[in-house]
Design an enzyme around this catalytic site. Sequence first.
Site, PDB file in Angstrom:
ATOM      1  N   LYS A  37       1.570  13.117 -10.496  1.00  0.00           N
ATOM      2  CA  LYS A  37       1.489  13.727  -9.175  1.00  0.00           C
ATOM      3  C   LYS A  37       2.854  14.319  -8.866  1.00  0.00           C
ATOM      4  O   LYS A  37       3.850  13.959  -9.511  1.00  0.00           O
ATOM      5  CB  LYS A  37       1.098  12.686  -8.109  1.00  0.00           C
ATOM      6  CG  LYS A  37       2.114  11.570  -7.933  1.00  0.00           C
ATOM      7  CD  LYS A  37       1.671  10.525  -6.923  1.00  0.00           C
ATOM      8  CE  LYS A  37       1.771  11.011  -5.508  1.00  0.00           C
ATOM      9  NZ  LYS A  37       1.570   9.934  -4.512  1.00  0.00           N
TER      10      LYS A  37
ATOM     11  N   PHE B  37       0.833  -1.193   0.000  1.00  0.00           N
ATOM     12  CA  PHE B  37       0.000   0.000   0.000  1.00  0.00           C
ATOM     13  C   PHE B  37       0.874   1.252   0.000  1.00  0.00           C
ATOM     14  O   PHE B  37       0.580   2.237   0.659  1.00  0.00           O
ATOM     15  CB  PHE B  37      -0.941  -0.003   1.204  1.00  0.00           C
ATOM     16  CG  PHE B  37      -1.869  -1.196   1.234  1.00  0.00           C
ATOM     17  CD1 PHE B  37      -3.028  -1.202   0.481  1.00  0.00           C
ATOM     18  CD2 PHE B  37      -1.559  -2.313   2.000  1.00  0.00           C
ATOM     19  CE1 PHE B  37      -3.880  -2.300   0.492  1.00  0.00           C
ATOM     20  CE2 PHE B  37      -2.405  -3.418   2.024  1.00  0.00           C
ATOM     21  CZ  PHE B  37      -3.566  -3.412   1.266  1.00  0.00           C
TER      22      PHE B  37
ATOM     23  N   ASN C  97      -7.935   0.916  -3.666  1.00  0.00           N
ATOM     24  CA  ASN C  97      -7.595   1.881  -4.709  1.00  0.00           C
ATOM     25  C   ASN C  97      -8.833   2.376  -5.449  1.00  0.00           C
ATOM     26  O   ASN C  97      -8.947   3.565  -5.779  1.00  0.00           O
ATOM     27  CB  ASN C  97      -6.597   1.266  -5.693  1.00  0.00           C
ATOM     28  CG  ASN C  97      -5.172   1.301  -5.162  1.00  0.00           C
ATOM     29  OD1 ASN C  97      -4.889   1.960  -4.164  1.00  0.00           O
ATOM     30  ND2 ASN C  97      -4.278   0.597  -5.815  1.00  0.00           N
TER      31      ASN C  97
ATOM     32  N   GLY D   3      -4.452   9.711 -11.844  1.00  0.00           N
ATOM     33  CA  GLY D   3      -3.674   9.006 -12.861  1.00  0.00           C
ATOM     34  C   GLY D   3      -2.701   8.064 -12.186  1.00  0.00           C
ATOM     35  O   GLY D   3      -2.938   7.609 -11.073  1.00  0.00           O
TER      36      GLY D   3
ATOM     37  N   CYS E 168      -1.559   2.898 -10.703  1.00  0.00           N
ATOM     38  CA  CYS E 168      -2.420   2.059  -9.861  1.00  0.00           C
ATOM     39  C   CYS E 168      -3.914   2.341 -10.021  1.00  0.00           C
ATOM     40  O   CYS E 168      -4.679   1.445 -10.368  1.00  0.00           O
ATOM     41  CB  CYS E 168      -2.019   2.214  -8.397  1.00  0.00           C
ATOM     42  SG  CYS E 168      -0.403   1.518  -8.010  1.00  0.00           S
TER      43      CYS E 168
ATOM     44  N   GLY F   9      -9.938  18.732  -9.008  1.00  0.00           N
ATOM     45  CA  GLY F   9      -8.949  19.151  -9.984  1.00  0.00           C
ATOM     46  C   GLY F   9      -9.036  18.409 -11.291  1.00  0.00           C
ATOM     47  O   GLY F   9     -10.120  18.208 -11.845  1.00  0.00           O
TER      48      GLY F   9
ATOM     49  N   LEU G  93      -9.873  14.543  -1.286  1.00  0.00           N
ATOM     50  CA  LEU G  93     -11.002  15.417  -1.564  1.00  0.00           C
ATOM     51  C   LEU G  93     -10.542  16.718  -2.221  1.00  0.00           C
ATOM     52  O   LEU G  93     -11.176  17.758  -2.055  1.00  0.00           O
ATOM     53  CB  LEU G  93     -11.783  15.728  -0.282  1.00  0.00           C
ATOM     54  CG  LEU G  93     -12.598  14.588   0.325  1.00  0.00           C
ATOM     55  CD1 LEU G  93     -13.309  15.056   1.585  1.00  0.00           C
ATOM     56  CD2 LEU G  93     -13.611  14.028  -0.680  1.00  0.00           C
TER      57      LEU G  93
END
Length: 302
Positions: free
Chosen positions: A174, A6, A62, A111, A114, A107, A104
């Site tokens: 990210k 995880f 996920n 992506g 995962c 945007g 939360l």
Amino acid sequence: ASNPEFRREGSAVEDSRHPDRIVIGATDVRAFLLLERLFAGSGVPILRVLPEEAELIKYAANAFLAQKISFINLMADLCEASGADIRRVAEGMGLDPRIGPRFLAAGLGFGGSCFPKDVRSLAHQLKAKGLSAALLEETLRINRNRVSLALRKLNTALGGVAGRRIAVLGVAFKPHTDDVRESQSLKLVEALVAASAHVAAYDPEATATAARLVPGVQWAPQAEQATQGADAVVLATDWPQFSELPWERVLAGMRTKVVLDCRNQLEGAKIASLGARYLGMGVPQAEAFGQERKPPPGGPTL
């Protein structure tokens, strides 16, 4: 045995040292004991389950987080249509301990390697068993539409993006990673190129990888160089250094001062006060056009 991980990209070492739970799926006592020895001293719950349950825990976790993101993006669209601010709505939701504040942030959507893959896989498993995957399919549909929404915002603000110079800040899926797999930011770059925009892009880590995947883009060595002469700047990945840019200088070097903040990272009122048209995702139109919002009756000034 099945021992799902995880760990988050960009935080894998920290997550390995300080996991929030250990899941071990096995049918053999020896397998349980060996894996429990491996994680001895972790100080977190160790859950013994069947291998099938361990695998589903990973996929379900996920998929649930992806649904949270798509849900808040759906609410962002409603906020924008009704004059509400998705940041206030998300804050109020997140104070409920049953919901929590994480995932939360409205945007451009999710992506990476995962979430999209696991949601699709879980949907496939449901349909293979004759069960409805409509909830997961809608999660993916909402996510796909975020790129189209961002493109529509730019087309409306500029009267079309064809022939316009668009600076895109961030292409990794990210911050704190160079991974562009299933990156919504990179998909937006691709959509802009397909719409005949002149795209200049910058990312602190992912430029080399992205440059091999998307031709026809000017890759800048610094963020400010990408914005020079731009008709619009798109903040596509929420790298923290983008909010610290000298925005007064950035805007002074632009041809048309339009800022599309796809991660609601910037202070919209500040950007608007510098003479730019600020566009967020689910923020009130008053702020988007630089006007002061009226406070609620008896409430604080926002």
